[in-house]
Motif scaffolding. Structure first.
Motif, short mmCIF file in Angstrom:
data_model
loop_
_atom_site.label_atom_id
_atom_site.label_comp_id
_atom_site.label_asym_id
_atom_site.label_seq_id
_atom_site.Cartn_x
_atom_site.Cartn_y
_atom_site.Cartn_z
N LYS A 1 -24.71 162.76 70.84
CA LYS A 1 -24.01 161.75 70.04
C LYS A 1 -23.11 160.92 70.95
O LYS A 1 -22.48 161.47 71.86
CB LYS A 1 -23.18 162.44 68.96
CG LYS A 1 -22.45 161.47 68.03
CD LYS A 1 -21.68 162.19 66.93
CE LYS A 1 -20.87 161.20 66.10
NZ LYS A 1 -19.97 161.83 65.14
N TYR B 1 -20.19 157.51 70.65
CA TYR B 1 -19.29 156.84 69.72
C TYR B 1 -19.07 155.39 70.15
O TYR B 1 -18.86 155.13 71.34
CB TYR B 1 -17.92 157.54 69.72
CG TYR B 1 -17.91 158.90 69.05
CD1 TYR B 1 -18.42 160.02 69.70
CD2 TYR B 1 -17.37 159.05 67.78
CE1 TYR B 1 -18.40 161.26 69.08
CE2 TYR B 1 -17.34 160.30 67.16
CZ TYR B 1 -17.86 161.39 67.82
OH TYR B 1 -17.84 162.62 67.20
N HIS C 1 -22.27 157.17 66.34
CA HIS C 1 -21.21 156.88 65.37
C HIS C 1 -20.97 155.39 65.48
O HIS C 1 -20.37 154.92 66.46
CB HIS C 1 -19.95 157.69 65.71
CG HIS C 1 -18.81 157.44 64.77
ND1 HIS C 1 -18.07 158.46 64.22
CD2 HIS C 1 -18.28 156.30 64.27
CE1 HIS C 1 -17.13 157.95 63.43
NE2 HIS C 1 -17.24 156.64 63.46
N VAL D 1 -25.64 158.17 62.43
CA VAL D 1 -25.09 159.29 61.64
C VAL D 1 -24.11 158.77 60.59
O VAL D 1 -23.66 157.64 60.64
CB VAL D 1 -24.39 160.33 62.56
CG1 VAL D 1 -25.39 161.02 63.46
CG2 VAL D 1 -23.25 159.71 63.36
N HIS D 2 -23.81 159.63 59.65
CA HIS D 2 -22.82 159.46 58.56
C HIS D 2 -22.69 158.02 58.07
O HIS D 2 -21.63 157.41 58.16
CB HIS D 2 -21.48 160.09 58.92
CG HIS D 2 -20.88 159.77 60.27
ND1 HIS D 2 -20.84 158.51 60.78
CD2 HIS D 2 -20.25 160.56 61.19
CE1 HIS D 2 -20.22 158.52 61.95
NE2 HIS D 2 -19.87 159.77 62.22
ZN ZN Z 1 -18.88 160.41 63.91
#
Ligand code: ZN
Ligand code: URP
Ligand code: ZN
Length: 487
Positions: free
Chosen positions: A153, A155, A185, A240-241
Motif C-alpha cells: 500500500k 499513500y 490510499h 482501497v476504502h
Molecule cells: Zn488508507
C-alpha cells in the motif's frame, strides 16, 4: 477407523459461483471430499439449517501497527485475530508498515515477531511503502516480492506517509515488472490541508470538520490520478476504502475500459454517514476515519458498487484506536479534528453487517457475498486456490453460519481490545456459530478453542494470478510508456 478428521453434515455450501447442499469431509486440514454419504469422521458436526461459507479473508486491517504519528493500535495480533475469528474470518492480511528511514526487511521481521506467537488464525502481510529510496526500489522490494510479499500500500496523503506522483510511478512500474499489486490510499493531500488550514483559522475544530476537510473531490481527484498513473505504466492498481461516488465511478469506468483497476470498500461507507461525526462533544471522534463516511446518497452508490462491478473486495479497514489517551484522544481530551487518530474498528462485524443488510435484505446474493468477503481477496492477493473457496484440495477454512441468528451488536460482546464500536445497538441477523481454519475448530459455543500462536503465516503467489477473470471489458489499445522501454 473413520476416514476423515472432521465431517460437516447437512449444511448448504455456498461459494462465489454456486450454492448446493453437501457434506464436507476434512482431512489433514484440507477439504478431502464434498458430497453425500462420504463415510465417517473422527468428529461429525450436524450443520442442518446452516450455511457453510468460505472463511472470511479480511485483506485490509491494521493490527499491532504504529501509525505515522507513533500511536499503537489497540489490538495486538492476539485480540485482533480472536476478534476476526469470532466474526467468521480465517485469514487476515494486515500491514507491515514502513515509516520513513526504516528498512522494509526490518519491518517485515518485526511484523513476524509480533504475529507469530499470537495469531490464532492464518495471516499474511501487505507492505506499506512510505520511503521508496533507491535501495528499497532496487533491492528490498523486489526481493520481498520474490519471497511472497506480493502487495503493498502507498499513500497519497498523510504528512509522514505520502509519496509524490513521481514516486508513485516508480512504485507502480516496479510492481508491474515484478508481478505485485499496488494498493493506494487515494486522497489529495494539498486539498485536505488547504481546507483544514482555513477551517482551523476560523475556529472550526470539532470532529465533524474532519469530514469537511476530507472533501469528496480530494478523494475522486486522487483516485482518477492514481488510475491514470497506473495506465501510463500498464500497472495493476487497487484503490482501497472507497467512499466517494465519483471515485467509485472512476474505478467502474476504468474497469469497463478493460483496465486492471480494482476497488475496495468497507462497512463504514455503507452504515455510517458524516452526521455521525457531529455527535455530542467529542463523541464524533469515534467515527473519524479517512476517507470519511459521506451521506445517504453516497451510501447507496457504494451499495450499488458491490454488485455492478466496481468493488471486488469488502474489507474492514479495522484501525482500532480507543476513545482515550492511548488512541483517539492522544493529543488531549479536546483535540482539533486534525489531531484525532484516524480509523474505526470493524474486524468482527464486517461480515455479519454485510450478510444482514446485504444478503438478507436482497441487495446481494450469497455468492456475491462470498466473492466480496473471501474469494476475490484470495485471487487478487495470491492466496487462491489454497484460500477463498470450499473446494477439494483447498484449506478447510469454513464459517458455519446460522442465517437466523439475531444479535444486537454491542462492544461487550466483541472480542477486540476496543472500548467502543461504531455499530453499537445495531441489530443484525446472521452470524457464524463456528469458525474452522485448516480443519481446526477455532470458535465454537461462543468460545475460543485454540491456542495463541496457532495460526499460520501463508506464503503468497504473485499478486494478480487468477485475477484476469475479475477484470471486465475489452482492453483499450496500450496506453502505457513501456513500448518505449522505459522500465
Ligand atoms: Zn488508507
Ligand atoms: O482512517 C483510516 N482509514 N485509518 C487507517 C489507516 C488507513 O489509511 O487505512
Ligand atoms: Zn487502512
Amino acid at each position: 477407523m473413520p476416514e476423515f478428521d472432521l465431517l460437516i453434515k447437512g449444511g448448504t455450501v455456498a461459494t462465489a459461483a454456486d450454492t448446493f447442499s453437501a457434506d464436507v469431509a476434512i482431512k489433514d486440514g484440507r477439504i478431502a471430499a464434498l458430497g453425500h454419504d462420504l463415510g465417517s469422521g473422527s468428529r461429525e458436526i450436524d450443520a442442518g439449517g446452516m450455511l457453510l461459507l468460505p472463511g472470511g479473508i479480511d485483506a485490509h486491517c491494521h493490527i499491532e501497527q504504529e501509525s505515522s504519528t507513533k500511536i499503537m493500535t489497540a489490538d495486538d495480533f492476539y485480540s485482533g485475530s480472536v476478534s476476526a475469528a469470532f466474526g467468521g474470518n480465517t485469514t487476515i492480511v494486515p500491514f507491515a508498515a514502513q515509516h520513513r528511514g526504516q528498512s522494509l526487511r526490518d519491518v517485515v521481521d518485526t511484523a513476524h515477531g509480533r504475529a507469530g506467537p499470537k495469531c490464532v488464525i492464518d495471516y499474511a502481510f501487505h507492505l506499506i511503502v512510505s520511503d521508496p529510496t533507491e535501495s528499497v526500489l532496487g533491492q528490498e522490494l523486489p526481493a520481498l516480492i520474490q519471497s511472497g510479499y506480493t502487495s503493498f500500500k502507498v499513500y497519497l496523503t498523510y504528512e509522514m506517509l505520502k509519496i509524490s506522483d513521481r514516486q508513485m510511478l516508480d512504485v507502480l512500474s516496479l510492481a508491474r515488472n515484478h508481478g505485485a499489486m499496488t494498493m493506494v490510499h487515494a486522497e489529495n493531500d494539498d486539498v485536505i490541508s488547504w481546507i483544514s488550514e482555513r477551517l482551523l483559522t476560523r475556529g472550526y475544530t470539532e470532529p465533524k470538520f474532519h469530514a469537511v476537510s476530507h472533501a469528496q473531490i480530494a478523494e475522486s481527484e486522487a483516485s482518477r490520478r492514481a488510475i491514470d498513473l497506473a495506465r501510463l505504466v500498464d500497472a495493476k492498481l487497487l484503490i482501497v476504502h472507497v467512499s466517494a461516488p465519483e471515485a467509485a465511478q472512476a474505478i467502474l469506468n476504468a474497469r469497463n475500459n478493460g483496465l486492471p483497476i480494482y476497488g475496495e470498500t468497507c462497512p463504514q461507507y455503507l452504515f455510517l454517514t458524516a452526521e455521525d461525526l457531529d455527535r455530542e462533544g467529542m463523541e464524533g471522534a469515534k467515527f473519524c476515519c479517512s476517507p470519511p463516511p459521506r451521506d445517504k446518497a453516497a451510501q447507496e452508490v457504494i451499495w450499488r458498487g458491490l454488485t455492478n462491478g466496481t468493488f471486488q473486495v469488502f474489507s474492514s479497514d479495522h484501525a482500532p484506536y480507543r476513545f482515550d489517551a492511548t488512541g483517539k484522544l492522544n493529543a488531549g481530551p479536546n483535540p482539533t479534528f486534525k489531531k484525532i487518530a484516524n480509523g474505526v474498528p470493524g474486524l468482527e462485524v464486517r461480515m455479519p453487517l454485510l450478510f444482514s443488510e446485504g444478503v438478507r435484505k436482497g441487495r446481494l446474493n450469497l455468492n456475491e457475498f462470498v466473492a466480496l468477503t473471501s474469494t476475490n481477496a484470495a485471487k487478487i492477493y495470491g492466496l487462491y486456490p489454497q484460500k477463498g473457496s470450499i473446494a477439494v484440495g483447498g484449506d478447510a477454512d469454513i464459517g458455519i453460519w446460522d442465517p437466523e441468528w439475531e444479535r444486537t451488536i454491542s462492544q461487550s460482546m466483541l472480542h477486540d481490545n476496543m472500548d467502543y464500536t461504531p455499530y453499537e445497538g445495531r441489530t443484525v441477523t446472521g452470524w457464524p456459530r463456528m469458525t474452522i481454519n485448516r480443519g481446526r475448530v477455532v470458535v465454537e459455543d461462543d468460545t475460543l478453542q485454540v491456542d495463541r500462536g496457532s495460526g499460520a503465516f501463508i506464503e503468497r503467489e504473485p499478486a494478480g494470478d487468477g485475477t484476469a477473470a475479475l477484470t471486465a471489458g475489452t482492453p483499450l489499445a496500450p496506453t502505457g510508456v513501456f513500448g518505449a522501454d522505459l522500465a
